[in-house]
Design a protein around this motif. Sequence first.
Motif: not given
Length: 413
Positions: A77-93, A156-168
């Motif tokens: 479960y935690i592997s799945f949701w962590s990857v999903a959270n990182m993908l959220t940083g790629l949202s463009r729509s 520290t840059g853009h809002w996407q960074n927050a999703f990448f860091a917490t997912g990792a």
Amino acid sequence: MTLRWALVGLLFLASVLNYVDRQTLAILAPTIQKDLGMTDPQYAMVNNFFLVAYTISYLVSGRLTDKLGPRKALALYISFWSVANMLTGLSRSLASLSAFRFLLGLGEAGNWTTAPKLVSEWFSAKERGLAIGLYTLGATIGATIAPPLILWLASTGHWQNAFFATGAAGLLWLIPWLLVYKSNLSPSPSPGRSYFTGKGEPEEESSDSPRRVPACGWGVRGEEAWQVVLALLLARLLTDPLWYFIQSWFAKYLVAERGLTQQQVSITWVVFLAADFGAIGGGWLSGVLIKRGMPTVAGRLRVMLFCACLTPLTALIALAPTVNGALVFAMIVTLAHMAWMINGSTLVTDLIPKDKLATVFGLVAAGSTLGGLLMNSLVGNTVGAFGYRPTFFALSGLHLCAFALLSIALKKK
């Protein structure tokens, strides 16, 4: 003994990550809405995509947890949701954001079906409330640290960074979990009323423990069992909308009606700090009552009644003349709700056989997300026309209604 509490410590950390990942969108909502051109009803729709997936996952993940066991299940479960959270940083729509939040919901619910199963297997009735309070404290700690942490990461840059860091961070958690919880490690409890002592053999629970309702297949059988499970489900449906509202809408309320900026809403950490005390205090207090001789279910319900009597103060959040006053009332009702939720969750571990616990817990918890879905839809569609005040009024009396339902269903216990 040490190993049991070490596992609870890892559950605590998983819950921290669970709520940091979940709160990231709510904290950055004003920026993300502006960046993606989203309206409030569209923001509510994104939250509902998460909750629909969360509901589906509760119904499926519990059964999967009962089959796989806590070690494999939580790693999945935690592997799945962590990857999903990182993908959220790629949202463009709006579409991609909704899709990734849906995936996050599919993964995150598994944390809350796995943790109670582990506690039921490793802890006695007198200890379960505290153990559940400790790992649930991770959720409230996560929600407490999320506002300043997420805003700092985004700055520290853009809002996407927050999703990448917490997912990792979630992927890094897997290392200690798999090392500490060895594949051949098992409490090996006997079915029914025993629990593992950590000394290599089961020990019988005391006579004050409630009789567990019979379970089979997806959930339960027998009129009494269905009454208990239905009451627990409806109680979650009625009361958890308050918690979902605090998580997803309270920061937006402070911006829209109290005039705070996005940076200033980091003050909401004090509300989640109050939830921390509720998580620990609720489980500890019912444990004290049980140790002093009160029957298990009666001890849980006594604490829940006290909490239900505090939640009508929710209406005063909207009526408080100052921001600080609103925060104080929000702290009180959030503390009360969290203590309520801890004891309600522990009731499931008290009453349901261990081999079906995750399945039934998922079924009961699905009521929580259904309540959240209803709340999001109502708030998203009415806040523009009527403001937030009707929502605060509506949430103020639900815990007392839920307590009445539980009292009737559990009166024989």
